[in-house]
Enzyme design. Sequence first.
Site, short mmCIF file in Angstrom:
data_model
loop_
_atom_site.label_atom_id
_atom_site.label_comp_id
_atom_site.label_asym_id
_atom_site.label_seq_id
_atom_site.Cartn_x
_atom_site.Cartn_y
_atom_site.Cartn_z
CG HIS A 153 -12.66 40.51 -5.92
ND1 HIS A 153 -13.33 39.75 -4.99
CD2 HIS A 153 -11.66 39.73 -6.38
CE1 HIS A 153 -12.74 38.57 -4.88
NE2 HIS A 153 -11.73 38.52 -5.72
N GLY A 154 -15.58 43.32 -7.24
CA GLY A 154 -16.39 44.55 -7.27
C GLY A 154 -16.89 44.88 -8.65
CG ASP A 170 -16.33 35.98 -3.03
OD1 ASP A 170 -15.22 36.23 -3.54
OD2 ASP A 170 -17.23 36.82 -2.92
CG HIS A 228 -16.36 43.86 -2.44
ND1 HIS A 228 -15.34 43.66 -1.53
CD2 HIS A 228 -16.20 42.91 -3.39
CE1 HIS A 228 -14.62 42.61 -1.92
NE2 HIS A 228 -15.11 42.14 -3.04
CG ASN A 273 -22.92 39.60 -4.04
OD1 ASN A 273 -23.91 38.91 -4.27
ND2 ASN A 273 -22.66 40.05 -2.83
CG ASP A 311 -9.19 38.38 1.30
OD1 ASP A 311 -8.02 38.81 1.34
OD2 ASP A 311 -10.18 39.13 1.32
P1 13P Z 1 -19.88 43.47 -6.10
O1 13P Z 1 -20.79 43.14 -4.97
O2 13P Z 1 -19.43 44.87 -6.07
O3 13P Z 1 -20.47 43.08 -7.41
O4 13P Z 1 -18.55 42.60 -5.88
C1 13P Z 1 -18.64 41.20 -5.83
C2 13P Z 1 -17.35 40.59 -5.46
O5 13P Z 1 -16.29 41.10 -5.76
C3 13P Z 1 -17.40 39.33 -4.72
O6 13P Z 1 -16.13 38.90 -4.33
#
Ligand code: 13P
Length: 287
Positions: A207-208, A84, A177, A231, A105
């Site tokens: 993401h996020g 990631d 994130h 995450n 990235d």
């Molecule tokens: P979050 O921590 O906001 O869930 O995002 C996770 C993410 O995008 C990892 O690349």
Amino acid sequence: MLVSAKEMLTKAKAGKYAVGQFNINNLEWTKAILQTAQELQSPVILGVSEGAGKYMCGYKTVVGMVNGMLEELNITVPVALHLDHGSFEGAKACINAGFSSIMFDGSHYPIEENIAKTTELVNTCNILGLSLEAEVGSIGGEEDGVVGAGECADPDECKAVADLGVTMLAAGIGNIHGKYPENWAGLSFETLDAIQAKTGDMPLVLHGGTGIPADMIKKAISLGVAKINVNTECQLSFQEATRKYIEAGKDLEGKGFDPRKLLAPGAEAIKATVKEKMELFGSVGKA
Ligand code: 13P
């Protein structure tokens, strides 16, 4: 056996659902996510940030742990092990260690440099049969100490990167994130729509995933998002379950610290979070 994320994401994009990427941080998280995917017959992507990789004793340890679990837990659903937000060097290290999927990235480089570095990795991943995620337009918030400003990607730049032959494309559409601030403007569906119009069948990555309302998630999937990363939400549910367990005094019952007991409520909480997300993303039964 670990698989590339290509087939699962091609199917997801065509079938209008999304595969969850859940980031792992230790053995308990990994086991909880794999067991939930198997129970729900859902494909899954295990995300590993460079920081988490270091914490878990290096990429080779992670590959060994995940491969061992696939066998010992009789996991038959498709599982990709994915770096990631990798740096160029991190991407190469994960390729060598046996990851089945890589995110490079390059969003913080000028677009020409992002393209040059992504091109090199496309060639390597194609030879080895690995999937590759590229990013255009940085995702806001903090991840592993790196703070991004949060942007909406330029659809033409997205097309230029998609045309390099990457498997999936993460494009900033106002997502960040971690927790979203009270005054968050929401996802820019206009940007997403324009990106999908230029990139066609390319599976798009959101993401996020933590804290995005369900209706926005569904709309994003309808506009071509086929992979959603989560995450923080797992971290929060793990923390809350562990806090409750400790507050109840259950770790102080006279046997000293027993990780099998202390970490069990957190692992159960992660299972519940992963289940909720897989149901929302529509990936249940799609293995
Ligand atoms: P979050 O921590 O906001 O869930 O995002 C996770 C993410 O995008 C990892 O690349």
